[in-house]
Design an enzyme around this catalytic site. Structure first.
Site, PDB file in Angstrom:
ATOM      1  N   CYS A 143       0.834  -1.202   0.000  1.00 48.64           N
ATOM      2  CA  CYS A 143       0.000   0.000   0.000  1.00 48.64           C
ATOM      3  C   CYS A 143       0.875   1.262   0.000  1.00 48.64           C
ATOM      4  CB  CYS A 143      -0.996  -0.025   1.152  1.00 48.64           C
ATOM      5  SG  CYS A 143      -2.323   1.187   0.949  1.00 48.64           S
ATOM      6  N   HIS A 201      -3.851  -4.843  -0.292  1.00 45.42           N
ATOM      7  CA  HIS A 201      -3.443  -5.347   1.020  1.00 45.42           C
ATOM      8  C   HIS A 201      -3.563  -6.868   1.055  1.00 45.42           C
ATOM      9  CE1 HIS A 201      -3.135  -1.649   3.467  1.00 45.42           C
ATOM     10  NE2 HIS A 201      -3.979  -1.155   2.582  1.00 45.42           N
ATOM     11  N   GLU A 222      -2.679  -8.838   3.341  1.00 40.45           N
ATOM     12  CA  GLU A 222      -3.037  -9.273   4.697  1.00 40.45           C
ATOM     13  C   GLU A 222      -4.511  -9.052   5.000  1.00 40.45           C
ATOM     14  OE1 GLU A 222      -1.753  -6.451   3.860  1.00 40.45           O
ATOM     15  OE2 GLU A 222      -2.125  -4.867   5.326  1.00 40.45           O
TER      16      GLU A 222
END
Lengths: 205, 274
Positions: A81, A183, A185
């Protein structure tokens, strides 16, 4: 267990990425300490928020030199990001700000009369690379950003994503550097699968 | 291409429990939120929204514990709201594993709180929850679950929220919430077409078709859904993890035929997003 430095420079919540690294059976080391960073097997540069604020913190923590030093070791470096955008030379967010300059190109505001900003939600990632097995082509990842990166050399573009007619670079790969706008995650099973494949290919785990 | 509309299970929290308002009889305890959250993650939810419905200073630590228990098992965004009043609370909630916070009352009382919070945490971390009721043909912003009239027109408030840098609006129609009769498309269009930030619609999902309709007609950034998911997934939960006394009611076939429910999988197949 291989250690992954997660750079802590006061710009974001490190819970999710740390949690995801544990899930990969790797050992996360959240730090801004030069020696600790250089001793790790891989590095993640996370980040949300403002480019200018983040670069300010990186300099205040003397991290800019350490990050460049780490890249030179040849060990894997993953920017996520804002951490991906910081790899570039500059951003015009708020005012012109120099980035880490590890990849040529700049960071630009998402504009357009009918486009909602930020680009927020799950969007498709189109693979632009011959290097297989990292990301399944056209799979969905979670994005949240108001700026996008434009690399000077298009052959570094690993994937692209389209947001209401705006084609932008959603990940780059340059030697041991990988950066993604999305992202992993936060991208559920697709994200974990990407992280798994990434560390498997980079660290043989 | 637009990002697909996010399907967001919304979990109302009281103390350490997932609760649901049942008509006028108050709140019914459904179970432990972190167990539902894990099921929703595994079933393909795009994001989760925790709203502490009786947020009190006393209950804060309990909420904090639930956030971490939840965040450890899910790899999708988690938004947490309910009674957040200070920058310090936001910082704490984010550090425990939430990705975004929603604010409502504190923002209405002091709109500058939105500006402060977005400056520190970034726009994308700060959502504003809007509770809207129609009065004399006009939409107004409310707080305290629709009990407290603020006098602000919903659209004026939405524009101010945007101007002050919030990254997203979670738009709740108090009239439609809990009814299971579909979403307030008029309200959603009014807000969504007049602000540039993403809008999530909340309140009204009773059938898969309702969600399909709101996505096709208004293309919201997200759709928040509570009971329809809770009553479907409660059957997947181990009986020992359900609260005493409610087991028969919640898993009893007779009662449940009256409840409107569907799975995330069925919904996603229907709206053709996987």
């Amino acid at each position: 267990m291989k250690r992954v430095a997660i750079i802590d420079y006061n710009t974001s919540n490190l819970f999710s990425i740390t949690n995801a690294i544990y899930k990969m059976n790797l050992s996360p080391v959240t730090t801004s300490n030069r020696n600790k960073i250089l001793n790790c097997d891989a590095l993640i540069l996370p980040g949300v928020g403002s480019f200018q604020f983040a670069m300010g913190n990186i300099r205040n923590f003397f991290l800019d030199h350490t990050l460049v030093e780490f890249v030179k070791t040849g060990k894997p470096f993953l920017g996520i990001c804002l951490g991906f955008q910081l790899l570039f030379e500059s951003s015009d967010e708020v005012e012109f700000t120099k980035g880490l300059g590890l990849i040529k190109g700049k960071v630009i505001k998402i504009k357009g009369d009918n486009r909602k900003v930020p680009h927020l939600g799950w969007n498709k990632v189109f693979i632009n690379s011959k290097r297989p097995n990292l990301i399944k082509d056209e799979s969905y990842f979670y994005f949240v950003h108001s700026y996008y990166a434009s690399p000077k050399f298009k052959d570094l573009i690993f994937s692209k994503t389209t947001y209401q007619g705006l084609d932008f670079c959603s990940s780059v790969k340059k030697d041991n550097l990988f950066g993604c706008q999305f992202h992993p995650e936060k991208s559920g099973k697709n994200g974990l699968s990407f992280l798994h494949n990434y560390f498997k290919s980079e660290l043989n785990v | 291409m637009n990002p697909k509309s996010r399907i967001i299970p919304k979990l109302d929290i009281k103390g350490d429990s997932l609760v649901k308002g049942v008509n006028l009889e108050g709140l019914r305890v459904l179970g432990r939120p972190e167990i539902f959250a894990k099921l929703y993650y595994e079933a393909g939810a795009d994001e989760l929204y925790y709203l502490d419905v009786v947020a009190s200073l006393y209950g804060q630590n309990t909420l904090y514990e639930i956030i971490t228990k939840t965040a450890k098992n899910i790899f999708i965004p988690l938004t947490v709201g309910g009674g957040i009043r200070t920058v310090k609370e936001i910082k704490k909630i984010l550090s425990l594993g939430a990705d975004k916070v929603s604010i409502n009352s504190a923002a209405i009382k002091n709109p500058d709180f939105i500006s402060q919070a977005t400056e520190i945490f970034g726009s994308s971390t700060i959502c504003v929850l809007m509770e809207v009721l129609k009065k004399n043909g006009k939409y107004f912003a409310f707080t305290e679950n629709g009990r407290n009239f603020t006098g602000k027109l919903a659209l004026d408030w939405a524009r101010e929220v945007e101007k002050r840098g919030a990254g997203e609006i979670i738009l709740t129609s108090i009239d439609y919430e809990g009814m299971g009769l579909g979403f307030d498309l008029e309200l959603l269009n009014l807000i969504s077409k007049n602000v540039k930030i993403p809008v999530v619609i909340n309140g009204g999902a009773g059938l898969v078709e309702h969600v399909e309709q709101v996505i096709n007609k208004c293309n919201p950034s997200g759709v928040a859904i509570s009971s329809a998911f809770h009553y479907f997934y409660i059957n997947k939960i181990n009986k020992n993890d359900l609260p005493e006394g409610n087991k028969e009611y919640l898993q009893g076939k007779r009662e449940q035929t009256k409840l409107k429910k569907f799975s995330i999988k069925k919904l996603k197949e229907r709206i053709n997003i996987i």
